[in-house]
Every structure is written in C-alpha cells, then in structure tokens.
Design a protein around this motif. Structure first.
Motif, PDB file in Angstrom:
ATOM      1  N   SER A  37       0.840  -1.211   0.000  1.00 13.55           N
ATOM      2  CA  SER A  37       0.000   0.000   0.000  1.00 13.55           C
ATOM      3  C   SER A  37       0.870   1.253   0.000  1.00 13.55           C
ATOM      4  O   SER A  37       0.613   2.209  -0.743  1.00 13.55           O
ATOM      5  CB  SER A  37      -0.902   0.039   1.237  1.00 13.55           C
ATOM      6  N   LEU A  38       1.909   1.259   0.840  1.00 14.98           N
ATOM      7  CA  LEU A  38       2.747   2.457   0.944  1.00 14.98           C
ATOM      8  C   LEU A  38       3.566   2.695  -0.321  1.00 14.98           C
ATOM      9  O   LEU A  38       3.871   3.837  -0.663  1.00 14.98           O
ATOM     10  CB  LEU A  38       3.666   2.372   2.166  1.00 14.98           C
ATOM     11  N   ALA A  39       3.907   1.611  -1.023  1.00 21.86           N
ATOM     12  CA  ALA A  39       4.640   1.788  -2.286  1.00 21.86           C
ATOM     13  C   ALA A  39       3.818   2.643  -3.238  1.00 21.86           C
ATOM     14  O   ALA A  39       4.356   3.478  -3.974  1.00 21.86           O
ATOM     15  CB  ALA A  39       4.954   0.431  -2.911  1.00 21.86           C
ATOM     16  N   VAL A  40       2.504   2.465  -3.197  1.00 24.50           N
ATOM     17  CA  VAL A  40       1.631   3.253  -4.072  1.00 24.50           C
ATOM     18  C   VAL A  40       1.442   4.663  -3.492  1.00 24.50           C
ATOM     19  O   VAL A  40       1.588   5.665  -4.177  1.00 24.50           O
ATOM     20  CB  VAL A  40       0.263   2.548  -4.242  1.00 24.50           C
ATOM     21  N   GLU A  41       1.164   4.734  -2.183  1.00 26.09           N
ATOM     22  CA  GLU A  41       0.859   6.039  -1.582  1.00 26.09           C
ATOM     23  C   GLU A  41       2.055   6.991  -1.587  1.00 26.09           C
ATOM     24  O   GLU A  41       1.894   8.196  -1.670  1.00 26.09           O
ATOM     25  CB  GLU A  41       0.351   5.860  -0.146  1.00 26.09           C
ATOM     26  N   LEU A  42       3.257   6.453  -1.484  1.00 25.62           N
ATOM     27  CA  LEU A  42       4.438   7.333  -1.387  1.00 25.62           C
ATOM     28  C   LEU A  42       5.137   7.532  -2.731  1.00 25.62           C
ATOM     29  O   LEU A  42       6.122   8.274  -2.819  1.00 25.62           O
ATOM     30  CB  LEU A  42       5.431   6.772  -0.358  1.00 25.62           C
ATOM     31  N   ALA A  43       4.592   6.914  -3.768  1.00 28.32           N
ATOM     32  CA  ALA A  43       5.247   7.010  -5.084  1.00 28.32           C
ATOM     33  C   ALA A  43       5.249   8.442  -5.613  1.00 28.32           C
ATOM     34  O   ALA A  43       6.184   8.848  -6.321  1.00 28.32           O
ATOM     35  CB  ALA A  43       4.569   6.073  -6.075  1.00 28.32           C
ATOM     36  N   ASP A  44       4.243   9.223  -5.259  1.00 22.54           N
ATOM     37  CA  ASP A  44       4.193  10.616  -5.737  1.00 22.54           C
ATOM     38  C   ASP A  44       5.398  11.407  -5.267  1.00 22.54           C
ATOM     39  O   ASP A  44       5.808  12.367  -5.904  1.00 22.54           O
ATOM     40  CB  ASP A  44       2.924  11.318  -5.213  1.00 22.54           C
ATOM     41  N   LYS A  45       5.936  11.027  -4.104  1.00 19.89           N
ATOM     42  CA  LYS A  45       7.144  11.703  -3.597  1.00 19.89           C
ATOM     43  C   LYS A  45       8.411  10.984  -4.062  1.00 19.89           C
ATOM     44  O   LYS A  45       9.495  11.240  -3.564  1.00 19.89           O
ATOM     45  CB  LYS A  45       7.127  11.729  -2.056  1.00 19.89           C
ATOM     46  N   ASN A  46       8.234  10.047  -4.983  1.00 21.22           N
ATOM     47  CA  ASN A  46       9.358   9.234  -5.470  1.00 21.22           C
ATOM     48  C   ASN A  46      10.061   8.494  -4.320  1.00 21.22           C
ATOM     49  O   ASN A  46      11.281   8.368  -4.299  1.00 21.22           O
ATOM     50  CB  ASN A  46      10.355  10.097  -6.261  1.00 21.22           C
ATOM     51  N   ILE A  47       9.239   8.073  -3.356  1.00 23.26           N
ATOM     52  CA  ILE A  47       9.785   7.242  -2.264  1.00 23.26           C
ATOM     53  C   ILE A  47       9.454   5.791  -2.570  1.00 23.26           C
ATOM     54  O   ILE A  47       8.287   5.452  -2.845  1.00 23.26           O
ATOM     55  CB  ILE A  47       9.199   7.683  -0.910  1.00 23.26           C
ATOM     56  N   ARG A  48      10.447   4.954  -2.532  1.00 26.40           N
ATOM     57  CA  ARG A  48      10.268   3.529  -2.827  1.00 26.40           C
ATOM     58  C   ARG A  48      10.065   2.754  -1.517  1.00 26.40           C
ATOM     59  O   ARG A  48      10.670   3.100  -0.497  1.00 26.40           O
ATOM     60  CB  ARG A  48      11.495   2.985  -3.567  1.00 26.40           C
ATOM     61  N   VAL A  49       9.197   1.758  -1.566  1.00 33.20           N
ATOM     62  CA  VAL A  49       8.922   0.957  -0.367  1.00 33.20           C
ATOM     63  C   VAL A  49       9.021  -0.528  -0.734  1.00 33.20           C
ATOM     64  O   VAL A  49       8.302  -1.001  -1.620  1.00 33.20           O
ATOM     65  CB  VAL A  49       7.506   1.248   0.196  1.00 33.20           C
ATOM     66  N   ASN A  50       9.907  -1.218  -0.076  1.00 32.04           N
ATOM     67  CA  ASN A  50      10.123  -2.643  -0.371  1.00 32.04           C
ATOM     68  C   ASN A  50      10.273  -3.437   0.923  1.00 32.04           C
ATOM     69  O   ASN A  50      10.490  -2.856   1.994  1.00 32.04           O
ATOM     70  CB  ASN A  50      11.396  -2.801  -1.217  1.00 32.04           C
ATOM     71  N   SER A  51      10.195  -4.736   0.796  1.00 33.07           N
ATOM     72  CA  SER A  51      10.330  -5.607   1.977  1.00 33.07           C
ATOM     73  C   SER A  51      11.451  -6.608   1.790  1.00 33.07           C
ATOM     74  O   SER A  51      11.780  -6.984   0.664  1.00 33.07           O
ATOM     75  CB  SER A  51       9.059  -6.429   2.195  1.00 33.07           C
ATOM     76  N   ILE A  52      11.950  -7.036   2.931  1.00 29.59           N
ATOM     77  CA  ILE A  52      12.865  -8.170   2.962  1.00 29.59           C
ATOM     78  C   ILE A  52      12.183  -9.251   3.782  1.00 29.59           C
ATOM     79  O   ILE A  52      11.625  -8.968   4.844  1.00 29.59           O
ATOM     80  CB  ILE A  52      14.194  -7.790   3.646  1.00 29.59           C
TER      81      ILE A  52
ATOM     82  N   GLU B 244      21.057   1.663  -6.371  1.00 34.84           N
ATOM     83  CA  GLU B 244      21.154   0.469  -7.223  1.00 34.84           C
ATOM     84  C   GLU B 244      19.781  -0.159  -7.464  1.00 34.84           C
ATOM     85  O   GLU B 244      19.602  -0.925  -8.399  1.00 34.84           O
ATOM     86  CB  GLU B 244      22.074  -0.572  -6.581  1.00 34.84           C
ATOM     87  N   SER B 245      18.823   0.168  -6.593  1.00 38.77           N
ATOM     88  CA  SER B 245      17.463  -0.371  -6.791  1.00 38.77           C
ATOM     89  C   SER B 245      16.501   0.764  -7.148  1.00 38.77           C
ATOM     90  O   SER B 245      15.343   0.749  -6.741  1.00 38.77           O
ATOM     91  CB  SER B 245      16.994  -1.084  -5.523  1.00 38.77           C
ATOM     92  N   SER B 246      16.972   1.744  -7.919  1.00 32.00           N
ATOM     93  CA  SER B 246      16.202   2.979  -8.133  1.00 32.00           C
ATOM     94  C   SER B 246      14.843   2.774  -8.806  1.00 32.00           C
ATOM     95  O   SER B 246      13.989   3.639  -8.736  1.00 32.00           O
ATOM     96  CB  SER B 246      17.030   3.975  -8.937  1.00 32.00           C
ATOM     97  N   PHE B 247      14.636   1.643  -9.477  1.00 35.27           N
ATOM     98  CA  PHE B 247      13.320   1.397 -10.111  1.00 35.27           C
ATOM     99  C   PHE B 247      12.612   0.196  -9.474  1.00 35.27           C
ATOM    100  O   PHE B 247      11.757  -0.428 -10.072  1.00 35.27           O
ATOM    101  CB  PHE B 247      13.515   1.189 -11.630  1.00 35.27           C
ATOM    102  N   VAL B 248      13.006  -0.095  -8.217  1.00 35.41           N
ATOM    103  CA  VAL B 248      12.392  -1.231  -7.518  1.00 35.41           C
ATOM    104  C   VAL B 248      11.494  -0.688  -6.410  1.00 35.41           C
ATOM    105  O   VAL B 248      11.967  -0.035  -5.481  1.00 35.41           O
ATOM    106  CB  VAL B 248      13.481  -2.134  -6.885  1.00 35.41           C
ATOM    107  N   THR B 249      10.205  -0.916  -6.525  1.00 37.47           N
ATOM    108  CA  THR B 249       9.303  -0.541  -5.425  1.00 37.47           C
ATOM    109  C   THR B 249       8.135  -1.525  -5.359  1.00 37.47           C
ATOM    110  O   THR B 249       7.773  -2.135  -6.360  1.00 37.47           O
ATOM    111  CB  THR B 249       8.823   0.917  -5.553  1.00 37.47           C
ATOM    112  N   GLY B 250       7.589  -1.684  -4.157  1.00 37.22           N
ATOM    113  CA  GLY B 250       6.480  -2.620  -3.963  1.00 37.22           C
ATOM    114  C   GLY B 250       6.926  -4.068  -4.075  1.00 37.22           C
ATOM    115  O   GLY B 250       6.110  -4.979  -4.223  1.00 37.22           O
TER     116      GLY B 250
END
Ligand SMILES: NC(=O)c1ccc[n+]([C@@H]2O[C@H](COP(=O)([O-])OP(=O)(O)OC[C@H]3O[C@@H](n4cnc5c(N)ncnc54)[C@H](OP(=O)(O)O)[C@@H]3O)[C@@H](O)[C@H]2O)c1
Length: 251
Positions: free
Chosen positions: A163-178, A231-237
């Motif tokens: 959810s946050l990957a979508v909500e924060l994308a407008d600020k170009n903030i990436r959200v991922n999990s390990i 290095e993960s600049s296009f990795v989100t969600g």
C-alpha cells in the motif's frame, strides 16, 4: 565508491542482530545512522560499537506514547532522512492453542502496529527519492507449525509495504520488503525456549529451505543495502526473500 555516501538512515531495533549488522554496513557505505531500541543500555552499547556516525534513540516500538514522539526525536538529530529500515521485531513460536491474548497483543503491537506508526511518524521526514525497507519473514509464505501469530504479524507488514509503495510514489519514495529465512541472531535466545528446544527448532527450520543453513545477519544487511541505495532505483512494492521457503515440505 560508497553506495550511501551522505545519506541519513533510521534503523529500528538495531542494537542487535540484523539491525546492528545493517547499521554497520550502512556506515561503511557512507551513511550516518540513527538506531533505535527499547533498552537504553543496549542502545548505548551499540552506538559505541558503531562509532561517531551513529546516534541512538531509546524508543519502544510496542508503546504508542514512544512511537508518537519518534518524529520529533529523529528531527532533533536529522532534519530530514533518506532511508528507513523498519526492522524492530520479536518472534514467538508456540502452538496455536497456547497463544494467549497477551502474547497476541505483544506480537501485534511490536511487529505490526509498531511498524505502521513508526512509518507514519518517519515518512514525512523522508526526502524525495528516499527508500523504506520493511523486515518481514519467509514464514509469511508457508505454513510453519507454531508460527501462527508471528507469521500473521509479518503478513500485515508485507501488505503494508504494498500500500505504501503506491501512496508514497508521488514523492518518489520507494517501499520494499525483505523476508529473511532463518538467520543467526540473538532473537532465538529471546523466545523463552530452552537451548535444546531452540536447537531442535533451528535444525527443523533450516532443513526446510533450499540452502539448508542459517544465514548471517550480514547477508540480510546486504539486501537492505541494495533496497536502500540507488542500485534499486526502479524497484518498489517488491520483496526480496533472503533464502526462499515457499516450498516448505512438511510440519
Ligand atoms: N533471525 C531470524 O531468523 C529472522 C527471520 C526472519 C525475520 N526476522 C526479523 O528480523 C528482525 C530483526 O530480528 P533479529 O533476528 O535481528 O533479532 P534481534 O537480534 O533480537 O533483533 C531485534 C531487534 O529489535 C529490537 N526490538 C524488539 N522489540 C522492540 C521494541 N518493542 N521496541 C524497539 N526495539 C525492539 C530488539 O531489541 P532488544 O535487544 O531489546 O530485544 C533488537 O534490537 C525482526 O523483525 C525479526 O522478526 C528475523
């Protein structure tokens, strides 16, 4: 070249285990880091070990009054930040029928509610282009006896990341999990099991993942570094499993 040169990071639950290993790696890669933990002495000791690019905040991720002051406490050290690694967590492994309300509440308060409100506090401080990494577990993906409340608490974390990957994308903030597999950290000593039970549990767990061994905290830290750096600049969600286990075989 350092991968996090000049970056400011907050890592929760970083006085031990994966959080501490990640703080060490982030500092080595040029970041300045705030670590949090619930025990003042442990936090102080970790900051001492990490050196002058580390700062400590004593904050209990299971207590709402602590969570609600976190933004201010971080802002007093770093006016803005680039990275949040929401790592603080506990693990309780008990048969389903033995999970009482207090164990359920403690697990959910720290692992789920704690992560939720940590991020609500800290994401406003994130710069454009920032990165959020959440720490879940491979057990979210596979049935594992005695993991009911722990896995459920972390399933919510994986969902929150989406959810946050979508909500924060407008600020170009990436959200991922390990989602780590079994990793050698002090967490196993904190489960309230005796040494024999821990060893039996650990042996069982490692036989159920492809690489059939425990990982090191530094091996999770490297995944956190990848997701926190450009290095993960296009990795989100997305989610990195550090030792896959969607193929658990048996009880
Ligand atoms: N080790 C594994 O096999 C494994 C596998 C999958 C996922 N994980 C996840 O990885 C994360 C880190 O665990 P770890 O294995 O590195 O264990 P760890 O060494 O016990 O680290 C957990 C950290 O979180 C802190 N913490 C716990 N409750 C807290 C609270 N209420 N407020 C603030 N800090 C708190 C701990 O502080 P204290 O020292 O005070 O307890 C410690 O610094 C956890 O979220 C865990 O669920 C671990």
């Amino acid at each position: 070249m350092q991968k996090l040169k000049g970056k400011k990071a907050v890592i929760t639950g970083a006085n031990s285990g994966i959080g501490l290993a990640t703080a060490k790696l982030f500092i080595k890669e040029g970041a300045e880091v705030i670590i949090t933990g619930r025990n003042a002495t442990s936090v102080e000791k970790a900051v001492e070990e990490l050196g002058s690019n580390a700062h400590g905040i004593v904050s209990d991720a299971g207590k709402m009054d602590n969570l609600l002051t976190l933004q201010k406490e971080v802002r007093d050290i770093f006016p803005s930040i680039d990275i949040v690694f929401a790592n603080a967590g506990i693990a309780v492994f008990k048969p389903f029928e033995l999970i009482d309300e207090s164990t359920y509440d403690q697990t959910m308060n720290i692992n789920t509610k704690g992560v939720f409100f940590t991020l609500q506090q800290l994401t406003p401080l994130l710069k454009e282009g920032g990165s959020v990494v959440l720490n879940a577990t491979i057990l979210v993906h596979s049935g594992f006896a005695s993991a009911s409340v722990y896995a459920a608490s972390k399933g919510a974390v994986l969902s929150l990341a989406k959810s946050l990957a979508v909500e924060l994308a407008d600020k170009n903030i990436r959200v991922n999990s390990i989602s780590p597999g079994p990793i050698s950290t002090p967490i196993y000593d904190k489960m309230g099991m005796d040494q024999e039970a821990i060893e039996a549990f650990a042996n069982d767990l490692q036989q159920k993942i492809p690489l059939r061994r425990f990982g090191g905290a530094d091996e999770v830290a490297k995944a956190a570094l990848f997701l926190s750096s450009d290095e993960s600049s296009f990795v989100t969600g997305s989610e990195i499993t550090v030792a896959e286990a969607r193929i658990l075989i048996s009880k």
